[in-house]
Scaffold this motif. Sequence first.
Motif, PDB file in Angstrom:
ATOM      1  N   ALA A   1       0.396  -1.247  -0.147  1.00 26.60           N
ATOM      2  CA  ALA A   1       0.286  -0.040   0.023  1.00 26.60           C
ATOM      3  C   ALA A   1       0.831   1.138  -0.053  1.00 26.60           C
ATOM      4  O   ALA A   1       0.479   2.056  -0.571  1.00 26.60           O
ATOM      5  CB  ALA A   1      -1.297   0.038   1.275  1.00 26.60           C
ATOM      6  N   GLY A   2       1.826   1.578   1.299  1.00 24.41           N
ATOM      7  CA  GLY A   2       2.251   2.207   1.010  1.00 24.41           C
ATOM      8  C   GLY A   2       3.224   2.725   2.769  1.00 24.41           C
ATOM      9  O   GLY A   2       3.738   1.827   2.982  1.00 24.41           O
ATOM     10  N   PHE A   3       2.972   3.824   3.085  1.00 26.64           N
ATOM     11  CA  PHE A   3       3.468   4.670   4.167  1.00 26.64           C
ATOM     12  C   PHE A   3       2.494   4.637   5.154  1.00 26.64           C
ATOM     13  O   PHE A   3       1.641   5.571   4.798  1.00 26.64           O
ATOM     14  CB  PHE A   3       4.489   5.042   4.275  1.00 26.64           C
ATOM     15  CG  PHE A   3       5.616   4.906   3.068  1.00 26.64           C
ATOM     16  CD1 PHE A   3       6.643   4.102   3.687  1.00 26.64           C
ATOM     17  CD2 PHE A   3       5.740   4.801   1.913  1.00 26.64           C
ATOM     18  CE1 PHE A   3       7.348   3.061   2.234  1.00 26.64           C
ATOM     19  CE2 PHE A   3       6.541   4.693   0.853  1.00 26.64           C
ATOM     20  CZ  PHE A   3       7.709   3.438   0.930  1.00 26.64           C
ATOM     21  N   MET A   4       3.255   5.068   6.636  1.00 26.79           N
ATOM     22  CA  MET A   4       2.031   5.649   7.754  1.00 26.79           C
ATOM     23  C   MET A   4       2.977   5.634   8.523  1.00 26.79           C
ATOM     24  O   MET A   4       3.727   5.337   9.001  1.00 26.79           O
ATOM     25  CB  MET A   4       1.506   4.299   8.228  1.00 26.79           C
ATOM     26  CG  MET A   4       0.353   5.670   9.130  1.00 26.79           C
ATOM     27  SD  MET A   4      -1.308   3.968   9.923  1.00 26.79           S
ATOM     28  CE  MET A   4      -2.127   3.917   8.812  1.00 26.79           C
ATOM     29  N   LEU A   5       2.598   7.317   9.659  1.00 26.54           N
ATOM     30  CA  LEU A   5       3.392   7.491  10.239  1.00 26.54           C
ATOM     31  C   LEU A   5       2.044   8.032  11.124  1.00 26.54           C
ATOM     32  O   LEU A   5       0.891   8.560  11.377  1.00 26.54           O
ATOM     33  CB  LEU A   5       3.173   9.430  10.090  1.00 26.54           C
ATOM     34  CG  LEU A   5       4.009  10.040  10.978  1.00 26.54           C
ATOM     35  CD1 LEU A   5       5.630   9.594  11.495  1.00 26.54           C
ATOM     36  CD2 LEU A   5       4.425  11.580  10.777  1.00 26.54           C
ATOM     37  N   ARG A   6       2.751   7.933  12.546  1.00 26.73           N
ATOM     38  CA  ARG A   6       1.311   7.615  13.289  1.00 26.73           C
ATOM     39  C   ARG A   6       2.402   7.310  15.241  1.00 26.73           C
ATOM     40  O   ARG A   6       3.700   7.328  14.925  1.00 26.73           O
ATOM     41  CB  ARG A   6       0.348   6.155  13.309  1.00 26.73           C
ATOM     42  CG  ARG A   6       1.434   4.711  13.344  1.00 26.73           C
ATOM     43  CD  ARG A   6       0.508   3.800  13.562  1.00 26.73           C
ATOM     44  NE  ARG A   6       0.858   2.423  13.506  1.00 26.73           N
ATOM     45  CZ  ARG A   6       1.070   1.530  12.843  1.00 26.73           C
ATOM     46  NH1 ARG A   6       0.542   1.716  12.096  1.00 26.73           N
ATOM     47  NH2 ARG A   6       2.015   0.656  12.957  1.00 26.73           N
ATOM     48  N   PRO A   7       2.101   7.954  16.075  1.00 26.66           N
ATOM     49  CA  PRO A   7       2.431   7.970  16.979  1.00 26.66           C
ATOM     50  C   PRO A   7       2.787   6.602  17.670  1.00 26.66           C
ATOM     51  O   PRO A   7       2.117   5.693  17.155  1.00 26.66           O
ATOM     52  CB  PRO A   7       1.268   8.713  17.978  1.00 26.66           C
ATOM     53  CG  PRO A   7       0.199   9.317  16.966  1.00 26.66           C
ATOM     54  CD  PRO A   7       0.532   8.638  15.853  1.00 26.66           C
ATOM     55  N   PRO A   8       4.038   6.743  18.470  1.00 21.03           N
ATOM     56  CA  PRO A   8       4.587   5.393  18.625  1.00 21.03           C
ATOM     57  C   PRO A   8       4.027   4.338  19.722  1.00 21.03           C
ATOM     58  O   PRO A   8       3.133   4.898  20.724  1.00 21.03           O
ATOM     59  CB  PRO A   8       5.456   5.836  20.042  1.00 21.03           C
ATOM     60  CG  PRO A   8       5.906   6.745  20.178  1.00 21.03           C
ATOM     61  CD  PRO A   8       4.710   7.448  19.117  1.00 21.03           C
ATOM     62  N   MET A   9       3.058   3.803  19.953  1.00 18.33           N
ATOM     63  CA  MET A   9       3.042   2.392  20.575  1.00 18.33           C
ATOM     64  C   MET A   9       3.323   2.465  21.776  1.00 18.33           C
ATOM     65  O   MET A   9       4.764   2.106  21.884  1.00 18.33           O
ATOM     66  CB  MET A   9       2.847   1.251  19.683  1.00 18.33           C
ATOM     67  CG  MET A   9       2.290   1.223  18.526  1.00 18.33           C
ATOM     68  SD  MET A   9       0.053   1.780  18.841  1.00 18.33           S
ATOM     69  CE  MET A   9      -0.881   0.505  19.381  1.00 18.33           C
ATOM     70  N   ASP A  10       2.577   1.821  22.683  1.00 15.85           N
ATOM     71  CA  ASP A  10       3.268   1.901  24.340  1.00 15.85           C
ATOM     72  C   ASP A  10       3.618   0.601  24.196  1.00 15.85           C
ATOM     73  O   ASP A  10       3.518  -0.166  23.737  1.00 15.85           O
ATOM     74  CB  ASP A  10       1.934   2.169  24.999  1.00 15.85           C
ATOM     75  CG  ASP A  10       1.635   3.712  25.595  1.00 15.85           C
ATOM     76  OD1 ASP A  10       0.082   3.582  26.176  1.00 15.85           O
ATOM     77  OD2 ASP A  10       2.147   4.229  25.027  1.00 15.85           O
ATOM     78  N   VAL A  11       5.146   0.674  25.192  1.00 14.85           N
ATOM     79  CA  VAL A  11       5.527  -0.793  24.825  1.00 14.85           C
ATOM     80  C   VAL A  11       6.280  -1.029  26.242  1.00 14.85           C
ATOM     81  O   VAL A  11       6.003  -0.049  26.824  1.00 14.85           O
ATOM     82  CB  VAL A  11       7.084  -0.893  23.794  1.00 14.85           C
ATOM     83  CG1 VAL A  11       6.896  -0.217  23.013  1.00 14.85           C
ATOM     84  CG2 VAL A  11       8.519   0.152  24.557  1.00 14.85           C
TER      85      VAL A  11
END
Length: 239
Positions: free
Chosen positions: A229-239
């Motif tokens: 599909a492409g690319f996505m920028l999103r906030p970091p997930m809690d780890v």
Amino acid sequence: MAADSEAKPETARANILLVEDDLELAAEIVADLRARGYAVSHGATGLAGQAQAHEGRFDLLILDRMLPERDGLTVLEALRSAGIRTPVLLLSALGAVDERVAGLKAGGDDYLVKPFAFVELAARIEALLRRPPPSLETVLRVGPLVLDLIGRTARRGEREVELLPTEFKLLDYLMRHVGQVVTRGMLLEDVWHYRFLPHTNVVDVHIGKLRRKLDAAGEAPMLHSIRGAGFMLRPPMDV
């Protein structure tokens, strides 16, 4: 290129900067546009026009392709690199497809070949001015990532992220589409200003470089590849 006799608007509708070294043509364009109700400033060289574009608040720039001191494409690229998003209509006697493509790739919004009728110039101006204005935001934020559009700086938390001009434009675009899948075609058209989609890996190369700068060792990833599909920028997930 004679002016036509359309009715004059009641008030000035927009502030336009014309950068044209042919003084006779420039005088005709200025007179015609002012008769249509526009406020018009004029610069006769590339350097003068670039300085005026930086100092003034214009709704539209009309930029000749071939200018003394600094050519139109160099001026245009400098303005875009400085974050000036004012719509630009390029004027040129160079009408070959490659020349038009070069103008659009440099950041131009439209391209009008000389000689032209003033009624067509007016129509192109009207079309560009109808476009939605660029966002007035000067700082973009996605989770710990902050992009300062005026200062041209980027930070992730307390860490400064050093970006090259194209990387800055790419991150700007991704942050405005946070949480959305962005395709290679979208990036080629909107960031690189291609009006066709060539077979190239330029997007993947720049995404790879940007990812290494955004997602340092030990940090939760923010820039993701979406398979097929492409690319996505999103906030970091809690780890």
